[in-house]
Design an enzyme around this catalytic site. Structure first.
Site, PDB file in Angstrom:
ATOM      1  N   LYS A  13       0.837  -1.216   0.000  1.00 14.21           N
ATOM      2  CA  LYS A  13       0.000   0.000   0.000  1.00 14.21           C
ATOM      3  C   LYS A  13       0.867   1.261   0.000  1.00 14.21           C
ATOM      4  O   LYS A  13       0.636   2.187  -0.769  1.00 14.21           O
ATOM      5  CB  LYS A  13      -0.917   0.039   1.238  1.00 14.21           C
ATOM      6  CG  LYS A  13      -1.851  -1.140   1.362  1.00 14.21           C
ATOM      7  CD  LYS A  13      -2.774  -1.009   2.570  1.00 14.21           C
ATOM      8  CE  LYS A  13      -2.058  -1.060   3.904  1.00 14.21           C
ATOM      9  NZ  LYS A  13      -1.377  -2.327   4.206  1.00 14.21           N
ATOM     10  N   ARG A  88     -10.153   1.001   8.228  1.00 11.06           N
ATOM     11  CA  ARG A  88      -9.697  -0.335   8.582  1.00 11.06           C
ATOM     12  C   ARG A  88     -10.760  -1.154   9.282  1.00 11.06           C
ATOM     13  O   ARG A  88     -10.520  -2.302   9.640  1.00 11.06           O
ATOM     14  CB  ARG A  88      -8.517  -0.208   9.535  1.00 11.06           C
ATOM     15  CG  ARG A  88      -7.193  -0.409   8.847  1.00 11.06           C
ATOM     16  CD  ARG A  88      -6.140  -0.067   9.855  1.00 11.06           C
ATOM     17  NE  ARG A  88      -5.004  -0.905   9.777  1.00 11.06           N
ATOM     18  CZ  ARG A  88      -3.880  -0.550   9.183  1.00 11.06           C
ATOM     19  NH1 ARG A  88      -3.790   0.580   8.539  1.00 11.06           N
ATOM     20  NH2 ARG A  88      -2.844  -1.347   9.221  1.00 11.06           N
ATOM     21  N   ARG A 127      11.715  -5.582   5.373  1.00 16.72           N
ATOM     22  CA  ARG A 127      11.440  -4.176   5.037  1.00 16.72           C
ATOM     23  C   ARG A 127      12.371  -3.214   5.778  1.00 16.72           C
ATOM     24  O   ARG A 127      12.694  -3.407   6.938  1.00 16.72           O
ATOM     25  CB  ARG A 127       9.996  -3.832   5.383  1.00 16.72           C
ATOM     26  CG  ARG A 127       9.718  -2.326   5.215  1.00 16.72           C
ATOM     27  CD  ARG A 127       8.274  -2.001   5.214  1.00 16.72           C
ATOM     28  NE  ARG A 127       7.589  -2.432   6.405  1.00 16.72           N
ATOM     29  CZ  ARG A 127       6.279  -2.372   6.551  1.00 16.72           C
ATOM     30  NH1 ARG A 127       5.526  -1.910   5.571  1.00 16.72           N
ATOM     31  NH2 ARG A 127       5.716  -2.787   7.659  1.00 16.72           N
ATOM     32  N   ARG A 171      -0.990  -8.452  13.402  1.00 16.39           N
ATOM     33  CA  ARG A 171      -1.494  -7.499  12.397  1.00 16.39           C
ATOM     34  C   ARG A 171      -2.278  -8.226  11.300  1.00 16.39           C
ATOM     35  O   ARG A 171      -3.309  -7.747  10.832  1.00 16.39           O
ATOM     36  CB  ARG A 171      -0.330  -6.712  11.792  1.00 16.39           C
ATOM     37  CG  ARG A 171       0.226  -5.675  12.769  1.00 16.39           C
ATOM     38  CD  ARG A 171       1.635  -5.253  12.421  1.00 16.39           C
ATOM     39  NE  ARG A 171       1.763  -4.663  11.104  1.00 16.39           N
ATOM     40  CZ  ARG A 171       2.897  -4.644  10.402  1.00 16.39           C
ATOM     41  NH1 ARG A 171       3.993  -5.192  10.879  1.00 16.39           N
ATOM     42  NH2 ARG A 171       2.923  -4.078   9.224  1.00 16.39           N
TER      43      ARG A 171
HETATM   44  P1  AP5 Z   1       4.820  -1.615   1.914  1.00 10.24           P
HETATM   45  O1  AP5 Z   1       4.550  -0.799   0.707  1.00 10.24           O
HETATM   46  O2  AP5 Z   1       5.546  -1.000   3.049  1.00 10.24           O
HETATM   47  O3  AP5 Z   1       3.482  -2.366   2.397  1.00 10.24           O
HETATM   48  P2  AP5 Z   1       2.205  -1.807   3.163  1.00 10.24           P
HETATM   49  O4  AP5 Z   1       1.020  -2.443   2.547  1.00 10.24           O
HETATM   50  O5  AP5 Z   1       2.251  -0.330   3.251  1.00 10.24           O
HETATM   51  O6  AP5 Z   1       2.438  -2.502   4.574  1.00 10.24           O
HETATM   52  P3  AP5 Z   1       2.308  -1.904   6.047  1.00 10.24           P
HETATM   53  O7  AP5 Z   1       3.044  -2.843   6.948  1.00 10.24           O
HETATM   54  O8  AP5 Z   1       2.699  -0.463   6.084  1.00 10.24           O
HETATM   55  O9  AP5 Z   1       0.784  -2.045   6.299  1.00 10.24           O
HETATM   56  P4  AP5 Z   1       0.084  -2.009   7.646  1.00 10.24           P
HETATM   57  O10 AP5 Z   1      -1.306  -1.858   7.204  1.00 10.24           O
HETATM   58  O11 AP5 Z   1       0.353  -3.145   8.550  1.00 10.24           O
HETATM   59  O12 AP5 Z   1       0.784  -0.774   8.409  1.00 10.24           O
HETATM   60  P5  AP5 Z   1       0.328   0.702   8.700  1.00 10.24           P
HETATM   61  O13 AP5 Z   1       1.519   1.550   8.739  1.00 10.24           O
HETATM   62  O14 AP5 Z   1      -0.809   1.094   7.857  1.00 10.24           O
HETATM   63  O15 AP5 Z   1       5.648  -2.920   1.416  1.00 10.24           O
HETATM   64  C1  AP5 Z   1       6.052  -3.910   2.339  1.00 10.24           C
HETATM   65  C2  AP5 Z   1       7.418  -4.478   1.929  1.00 10.24           C
HETATM   66  O16 AP5 Z   1       7.280  -5.173   0.693  1.00 10.24           O
HETATM   67  C3  AP5 Z   1       8.488  -3.399   1.684  1.00 10.24           C
HETATM   68  O17 AP5 Z   1       9.710  -3.939   2.096  1.00 10.24           O
HETATM   69  C4  AP5 Z   1       8.457  -3.206   0.159  1.00 10.24           C
HETATM   70  O18 AP5 Z   1       9.701  -2.767  -0.348  1.00 10.24           O
HETATM   71  C5  AP5 Z   1       8.118  -4.619  -0.324  1.00 10.24           C
HETATM   72  N1  AP5 Z   1       7.348  -4.650  -1.567  1.00 10.24           N
HETATM   73  C6  AP5 Z   1       6.380  -3.780  -1.979  1.00 10.24           C
HETATM   74  N2  AP5 Z   1       5.884  -4.171  -3.173  1.00 10.24           N
HETATM   75  C7  AP5 Z   1       6.566  -5.300  -3.518  1.00 10.24           C
HETATM   76  C8  AP5 Z   1       6.511  -6.174  -4.650  1.00 10.24           C
HETATM   77  N3  AP5 Z   1       5.656  -5.964  -5.646  1.00 10.24           N
HETATM   78  N4  AP5 Z   1       7.332  -7.256  -4.671  1.00 10.24           N
HETATM   79  C9  AP5 Z   1       8.207  -7.470  -3.630  1.00 10.24           C
HETATM   80  N5  AP5 Z   1       8.311  -6.690  -2.542  1.00 10.24           N
HETATM   81  C10 AP5 Z   1       7.487  -5.617  -2.489  1.00 10.24           C
HETATM   82  O19 AP5 Z   1      -0.241   0.547  10.199  1.00 10.24           O
HETATM   83  C11 AP5 Z   1       0.627   0.288  11.278  1.00 10.24           C
HETATM   84  C12 AP5 Z   1      -0.149   0.321  12.588  1.00 10.24           C
HETATM   85  O20 AP5 Z   1      -0.698   1.629  12.788  1.00 10.24           O
HETATM   86  C13 AP5 Z   1      -1.358  -0.620  12.665  1.00 10.24           C
HETATM   87  O21 AP5 Z   1      -0.998  -1.916  13.079  1.00 10.24           O
HETATM   88  C14 AP5 Z   1      -2.239   0.098  13.700  1.00 10.24           C
HETATM   89  O22 AP5 Z   1      -1.761  -0.123  15.000  1.00 10.24           O
HETATM   90  C15 AP5 Z   1      -2.004   1.563  13.350  1.00 10.24           C
HETATM   91  N6  AP5 Z   1      -2.976   2.064  12.367  1.00 10.24           N
HETATM   92  C16 AP5 Z   1      -2.712   2.498  11.103  1.00 10.24           C
HETATM   93  N7  AP5 Z   1      -3.849   2.877  10.483  1.00 10.24           N
HETATM   94  C17 AP5 Z   1      -4.848   2.680  11.372  1.00 10.24           C
HETATM   95  C18 AP5 Z   1      -6.254   2.870  11.321  1.00 10.24           C
HETATM   96  N8  AP5 Z   1      -6.861   3.326  10.207  1.00 10.24           N
HETATM   97  N9  AP5 Z   1      -6.975   2.551  12.414  1.00 10.24           N
HETATM   98  C19 AP5 Z   1      -6.391   2.096  13.552  1.00 10.24           C
HETATM   99  N10 AP5 Z   1      -5.067   1.868  13.661  1.00 10.24           N
HETATM  100  C20 AP5 Z   1      -4.298   2.169  12.578  1.00 10.24           C
HETATM  101 MG    MG Z   2       2.406   1.075   4.800  1.00  7.28          MG
END
Ligand code: AP5
Ligand code: MG
Length: 223
Positions: A13, A88, A127, A171
């Site tokens: 994402k 979410r 990552r 997660r």
């Molecule tokens: P990346 O692009 O970083 O993936 P992502 O989908 O953004 O993954 P996240 O871990 O950020 O998602 P998340 O939803 O758990 O975390 P968030 O920060 O939103 O890619 C991942 C890896 O893969 C990287 O190394 C990249 O280089 C690699 N990659 C990408 N594309 C690739 C490909 N095609 N092939 C190979 N490799 C690839 O949330 C974190 C925390 O914040 C949550 O757990 C929660 O506690 C809180 N939070 C956030 N939003 C909310 C909300 N709306 N409500 C409540 N709590 C929230």
């Molecule tokens: Mg992310």
């Protein structure tokens, strides 16, 4: 264009939102990135959010909804935005709709990036993220030119606290239980398009753009 990118942790994402943001010149609004900045700066929101994030749970809706509503009111969101990591759960989806309606706006498309669980775990374990611009790299699949430095801005790369094995599992569970049903909500509105998130990053961007085009013009207005 008002866009939502959905998908499990590690689906890409953040990676895809940044590319789409450059392409369409609209901001990425990542609740995860905003929360991490708040944690780092020890703000009121950051102090409340930290414990939830560390165990892979969702931060309470009220905090996140308030944060997003404020952010979407900023001038740079007036031409559109890409929501990354929000909504979410069902409550957040309802609150978003309310916020947008108040501003006379609507979502144009919701794109779900689909990736199987084993691949997600591999991606998250490798990552590295830029402290300055939040660009994501992967030591195996998408390595930076220099191991500790961001290609784009020269910022320092670090490993996220929640990219530990047990937190990754938590997660993924939260995603399946709380977030996956939201995709059905948007499918019912004719806004949802799922795309295969495995493969070359630039090709995935193209699939997302195709899916957006298919959805636009197919928008049902909220009741
Ligand atoms: P990346 O692009 O970083 O993936 P992502 O989908 O953004 O993954 P996240 O871990 O950020 O998602 P998340 O939803 O758990 O975390 P968030 O920060 O939103 O890619 C991942 C890896 O893969 C990287 O190394 C990249 O280089 C690699 N990659 C990408 N594309 C690739 C490909 N095609 N092939 C190979 N490799 C690839 O949330 C974190 C925390 O914040 C949550 O757990 C929660 O506690 C809180 N939070 C956030 N939003 C909310 C909300 N709306 N409500 C409540 N709590 C929230
Ligand atoms: Mg992310």
């Amino acid at each position: 264009m008002n866009l939502i990118l959905m998908g499990p942790p590690g689906a890409g994402k953040g990676t895809q939102s940044q590319l789409l943001s450059e392409r369409f010149k609209i901001p990425q609004v990542s609740t995860g990135d905003i929360l991490r900045t708040n944690v780092r700066e020890k703000t009121r929101i950051g102090q409340k959010a930290r414990a939830y994030m560390d165990r892979g749970a969702l931060v309470p809706d009220d905090l996140v909804v308030e944060m997003v509503s404020e952010r979407l009111g900023d001038a740079d969101c007036s031409r559109g935005f890409i929501l990354d990591g929000f909504p979410r759960n069902a409550r957040q989806a309802e609150e978003l709709e309310r916020t947008l309606l108040r501003g006379g706006k609507a979502i144009d498309a919701v794109i779900g990036i689909e990736v199987e669980r084993r691949e997600l775990v591999r991606r998250l374990a490798g990552r590295r993220v830029c402290r300055k611009c939040a660009a994501a790299y992967n030591i195996i699949f998408n390595p930076p030119v220099n191991m500790d430095t961001c290609n784009k801005c020269g910022g320092e790369l670090y490993q996220r606290d929640d990219d530990r094995e047990e937190t990754i599992e938590a997660r993924l569970r939260v995603y399946e239980e709380e977030t996956l049903p939201v995709t059905e909500y948007y499918r019912g509105k004719g806004l949802y398009g799922g795309i295969n998130g495995i493969g070359i990053i630039d090709r995935i961007t193209e699939s997302i753009i195709e899916a957006i085009e298919e959805r636009r013009g197919n928008i049902k207005v909220a009741d």
